[in-house]
Design a protein around this motif. Structure first.
Motif, mmCIF file in Angstrom:
data_model
loop_
_atom_site.group_PDB
_atom_site.id
_atom_site.type_symbol
_atom_site.label_atom_id
_atom_site.label_comp_id
_atom_site.label_asym_id
_atom_site.label_seq_id
_atom_site.Cartn_x
_atom_site.Cartn_y
_atom_site.Cartn_z
ATOM 1 N N GLN A 1 42.140 44.004 52.212
ATOM 2 C CA GLN A 1 40.744 43.545 52.000
ATOM 3 C C GLN A 1 40.211 44.350 53.417
ATOM 4 O OE1 GLN A 1 40.595 39.399 51.599
ATOM 5 N NE2 GLN A 1 41.173 39.494 49.370
ATOM 6 N N SER B 1 40.031 46.457 49.191
ATOM 7 C CA SER B 1 40.036 45.999 47.790
ATOM 8 C C SER B 1 38.907 45.826 46.847
ATOM 9 C CB SER B 1 41.252 44.973 47.866
ATOM 10 O OG SER B 1 40.642 43.977 48.409
ATOM 11 N N PHE B 2 37.831 45.124 47.558
ATOM 12 C CA PHE B 2 36.728 44.854 46.767
ATOM 13 C C PHE B 2 35.909 46.034 46.294
ATOM 14 C CE2 PHE B 2 37.288 40.888 49.796
ATOM 15 C CZ PHE B 2 37.658 40.199 48.632
ATOM 16 N N SER C 1 35.525 46.205 42.677
ATOM 17 C CA SER C 1 34.614 45.557 41.680
ATOM 18 C C SER C 1 33.513 46.297 41.203
ATOM 19 C CB SER C 1 33.854 44.486 42.433
ATOM 20 O OG SER C 1 33.292 44.903 43.686
ATOM 21 N N ILE D 1 35.277 47.885 38.090
ATOM 22 C CA ILE D 1 35.244 46.622 37.088
ATOM 23 C C ILE D 1 33.816 46.854 36.362
ATOM 24 C CG2 ILE D 1 35.268 44.345 36.503
ATOM 25 C CD1 ILE D 1 37.410 44.045 38.922
ATOM 26 N N VAL D 2 32.650 46.726 37.068
ATOM 27 C CA VAL D 2 31.448 46.668 36.470
ATOM 28 C C VAL D 2 30.969 47.945 35.807
ATOM 29 C CG1 VAL D 2 29.058 46.664 37.276
ATOM 30 C CG2 VAL D 2 30.519 44.957 38.348
ATOM 31 N N ALA E 1 38.128 49.566 34.334
ATOM 32 C CA ALA E 1 37.977 48.153 34.755
ATOM 33 C C ALA E 1 39.346 47.687 35.168
ATOM 34 C CB ALA E 1 37.215 47.399 33.748
ATOM 35 N N GLY F 1 40.306 48.830 38.240
ATOM 36 C CA GLY F 1 39.335 47.988 39.195
ATOM 37 C C GLY F 1 39.650 46.631 39.655
ATOM 38 N N VAL F 2 40.245 45.942 38.499
ATOM 39 C CA VAL F 2 41.118 44.814 38.862
ATOM 40 C C VAL F 2 42.379 44.929 39.647
ATOM 41 C CG1 VAL F 2 42.379 42.847 37.623
ATOM 42 C CG2 VAL F 2 40.161 43.850 36.545
ATOM 43 N N VAL G 1 41.018 45.244 43.444
ATOM 44 C CA VAL G 1 40.455 44.108 43.935
ATOM 45 C C VAL G 1 41.805 43.109 44.145
ATOM 46 C CG1 VAL G 1 39.427 41.690 43.227
ATOM 47 C CG2 VAL G 1 38.429 43.850 42.580
#
Length: 161
Positions: free
Chosen positions: A52, A55-56, A59, A62-63, A112, A115-116, A119
């Motif tokens: 982090q 890693s965010f 998101s 994902i979106v 997505a 993306g997970v 994260v």
């Protein structure tokens, strides 16, 4: 308890209220994969590969990925064509990202899941996108391509090029 569960599943299948194909539909597989990835992250993370706050950034994937899948799901509804992976194709769709790729919904779901994995930032959840890719590449896509070629013939073969 286990055998009682099997008995219930058999009865639902007999009534046609349940089928194993429903368990293999991409949105359900995506959801199960995301939950399994979280459980792997929490129980056996192995190692952190993306710390982090980096890693965010996952998101965004994902979106974007779910947005692509949702956009093309709506497109199928607008065109009144079949979205069921294992159903009979309704019509040959070349609008939206279908003009660039034959499988934008699977790409969206895969994006997505990647993306997970971003994260979560640990190694073990990376199995989720790999498993979904394998399922799409070796089960969903060949099944759909055979059905499309049978229904649309030369028109679909031209689209594949």
């Amino acid at each position: 308890m286990f055998f009682r569960g099997l008995k219930i599943l058999r009865e639902l299948n007999r009534r046609k209220a349940f089928s194993m194909k429903k368990l293999l539909l991409p949105p359900f597989v995506w959801f199960v994969s995301a939950v399994a990835m979280l459980l792997l992250h929490l129980t056996i993370p192995i190692d952190t590969w993306l710390p982090q706050p980096y890693s965010f950034l996952g998101s965004v994937a994902i979106v974007t990925g779910l947005g692509i899948a949702s956009w093309h799901s709506r497109l199928f509804r607008q065109l009144s064509t079949n979205i069921d992976t294992f159903g009979t194709p309704g019509q040959l769709t070349t609008e939206g990202l279908f003009s660039r790729t034959r499988n934008p919904m699977y790409l969206g779901f895969l994006m997505a899941l990647v993306g997970v994995a971003f994260v979560l930032g640990t190694v073990s959840p990376l199995v989720g996108p790999a498993a979904f890719f394998g399922l799409a590449q070796y089960v969903y896509i060949p099944f759909e391509e055979r059905a499309m070629a049978l229904k649309f013939g030369e028109k679909y073969l031209e689209y594949q090029r």
